[in-house]
Enzyme design. Structure first.
Site, PDB file in Angstrom:
ATOM      1  N   LYS A 221       0.852  -1.197   0.000  1.00  0.00           N
ATOM      2  CA  LYS A 221       0.000   0.000   0.000  1.00  0.00           C
ATOM      3  C   LYS A 221       0.882   1.240   0.000  1.00  0.00           C
ATOM      4  O   LYS A 221       1.904   1.292   0.701  1.00  0.00           O
ATOM      5  CB  LYS A 221      -0.913  -0.020   1.230  1.00  0.00           C
ATOM      6  CG  LYS A 221      -1.948   1.097   1.263  1.00  0.00           C
ATOM      7  CD  LYS A 221      -2.869   0.942   2.476  1.00  0.00           C
ATOM      8  CE  LYS A 221      -3.889   2.053   2.557  1.00  0.00           C
ATOM      9  NZ  LYS A 221      -4.799   1.912   3.719  1.00  0.00           N
TER      10      LYS A 221
ATOM     11  N   SER B 210      -9.633   2.099   2.903  1.00  0.00           N
ATOM     12  CA  SER B 210      -8.756   2.806   1.990  1.00  0.00           C
ATOM     13  C   SER B 210      -7.741   1.907   1.272  1.00  0.00           C
ATOM     14  O   SER B 210      -7.073   2.351   0.330  1.00  0.00           O
ATOM     15  CB  SER B 210      -7.984   3.888   2.763  1.00  0.00           C
ATOM     16  OG  SER B 210      -7.186   3.304   3.777  1.00  0.00           O
TER      17      SER B 210
ATOM     18  N   SER C  20      -9.924  -0.229   7.149  1.00  0.00           N
ATOM     19  CA  SER C  20      -9.364  -0.090   5.797  1.00  0.00           C
ATOM     20  C   SER C  20      -8.718  -1.339   5.225  1.00  0.00           C
ATOM     21  O   SER C  20      -8.343  -1.359   4.057  1.00  0.00           O
ATOM     22  CB  SER C  20      -8.354   1.063   5.767  1.00  0.00           C
ATOM     23  OG  SER C  20      -9.020   2.291   5.869  1.00  0.00           O
TER      24      SER C  20
END
EC number: 6.3.5.7
Length: 503
Positions: free
Chosen positions: A79, A154, A178
């Site tokens: 990420k 996210s 997330s």
């Protein structure tokens, strides 16, 4: 063979058995990413050159007998809010469009030490603020099951990359759901560990008291092995906990006989999609058939979790994001009159609307006239939520419920209604406020062919309980492949057959 259709453990075994080279695995990942990116946009950066160079280094160590772990040679996506030395790290924000870190996040370094090969950085909601991966400055990520829908957020890029079989696994971060919510939307498995289990060193902070890094993979076995690799005590992170029970793979046992599982009645009320509710209760029945003791109970305080979370998270974000001012790195406005004007314009132009909304909210609740009324009150609610979970875990080993109230909404639906987007995290946020571990794994499909995620929550430092329950439930189901993954696999098969026929 489509190497990216394998789990991380399956691919690792083939590499150790010399059936596949690390270079072949990395090239397969890069090819898969390039073939699918136009449809799903799960990556911000693809590091083909660096990955192939690393693949050669890892292969040499494997051949010399220096690397024998389950993850050695396996490609991974990170990420884009975790620092990677020499590799662009943007947090999917214009303000960090050119930021290249000089060090690597501890969790990422531990994967590199295990022999994993980073193939790229995944898209995300800007600074992890969002639940759909639509607030990214680099465009929205699409759901691999249906590209008209969001992947969640996210960590939507990481979850979409795994679901699309671009990579066997990825790392995400979880501040209010997330990892778990996009795992639910994308039909993959993701773990948010107990706060302090995985070092936050090198993670670009959103809410420092809530952030945790965790694995996203195809199944529970992969997640347990990856979590074992990245979990550690780290003196560079003041919130890191020195634990001696990090052998999470010991929990990969198909046995829940006598396990006490509680289902909060609060999780089954208004706002929960009937199809999701049905799938969750069916999952509970499967565990019951295997000998678990399952009952409903009153958890309470669920309705206070979202307001408390957004006060605390936004307050911490307003402080954490103050460092991005255009002075030493990142975006700087081209025209300004003085230093103050440069700060103001750089931040105004560099941050997106959702980030600015949360910074303003955080600044407001920390202001002198409202600190007691909002921030301190939110901290008290956080303590009450932790107490409610403590009381529940005095009776239950695991709490079971949905990871999200619905399946993945269509692109654009949540952006037009921020409150609705915030409500999408109602079942995950309280877990972060209490610092607990949680896992999301697939438990069904809705009538539109979109995945439904089951969430299992454990007491602090009791990841083994949720891993055991998740592993046992997973044994009752077959893993399904996303639409994008199936299309790519079918095309490869057709191309291979066509080539063979031509010969």
């Amino acid at each position: 063979m489509d190497l990216m259709s394998l789990t991380a453990v399956e691919l690792g075994k083939k590499i150790q058995a010399k059936e596949v080279t690390v270079e072949e695995a990395v090239k397969a990942a890069i090819a898969s990413i390039k073939a699918k990116e136009e449809k799903i946009n799960s990556f911000v950066t693809i590091d083909e050159e660096g990955a192939l160079k690393k693949a050669a280094e890892v292969q040499a160590k494997i051949d010399a007998g220096e690397l024998k772990g389950a993850l050695a040679g396996v490609p991974v996506a990170i990420k884009d809010n975790m620092c990677t030395e020499g590799l662009l790290t943007t947090c999917s924000s214009k303000i960090l469009y050119n930021f290249i870190p000089t060090y690597t996040a501890e969790a990422v370094k531990r994967l590199e030490d295990a022999g994993c090969v980073i193939v790229g950085k995944t898209n995300m909601d800007e600074f992890a603020m969002g639940s759909t991966t639509e607030t990214s400055a680099f465009g929205a990520t699409k759901n691999p099951w249906n590209t008209e829908h969001v992947p969640g957020g996210s960590s939507g890029g990481s979850c979409a990359a795994v679901a699309a079989e671009e990579v066997p696994f990825a790392l995400g971060s979880d501040t209010g759901g997330s990892i778990r919510q996009p795992s639910s939307f994308c039909g993959v498995t993701g773990i948010k560990p107990t706060y302090g289990t995985v070092s936050r060193y090198g993670l670009i902070a959103y809410g420092s008291s809530l952030d945790q890094i965790g694995p996203i993979a195809k199944d529970v076995t992969d997640c347990a092995i990856i979590l074992e690799a990245i979990a550690s005590y780290d003196t560079k992170d003041s919130t890191s906990v020195n634990r001696d029970d990090l052998k999470f793979t010991e929990a990969l046992v198909d046995d829940v006989k006598g396990m006490k599982i509680g289902i909060p009645k609060d999780y089954l009320g208004d706002g929960l999609d009937p199809e999701v509710k049905s799938a969750i209760l069916a999952a509970a029945d499967e565990l019951k058939k295997k000998g678990a003791v399952v009952e409903e109970f009153d958890l309470g305080l669920v309705e206070y979790a979202i307001p408390a979370y957004y006060v605390i998270a936004c307050a911490e974000a307003s402080s954490n994001l103050a460092r991005f001012d255009g002075v030493k790195y990142g975006y700087r406005t081209k025209e300004y009159t003085d230093l103050h004007n440069m700060y103001k314009k750089s931040r105004s132009e560099g941050f997106g609307p959702e980030v600015k909304r949360r910074i303003m909210l955080g600044s407001f609740v920390l202001s002198s006239g409202y600190y007691d009324a909002y921030y301190l009150k939110a901290l008290r609610v956080k303590a009450l939520i932790k107490k409610a979970f403590d009381d529940a875990f005095a009776k239950y080993d695991v709490i079971l419920g949905p990871a999200a109230p619905t399946t993945a909404p269509k692109l654009g639906e949540s952006l037009s209604d921020p409150i609705q987007m915030y409500l999408g995290d109602i079942y995950t946020i309280s877990v972060n406020l209490a610092g607990l571990p949680g896992i999301s794994l697939p438990c069904g499909m809705d009538k539109n062919g979109l995945p439904i995620g089951l969430q299992l929550i454990g007491d602090c430092f009791k990841e083994k309980n949720i891993i055991r329950a998740a592993y046992s439930f997973e044994k009752t189901r077959e893993l399904k492949r996303s639409t994008i993954a199936e299309e790519y696999s079918n095309k490869n098969t057709a191309d291979t057959n066509k080539s063979a026929g031509a010969q």
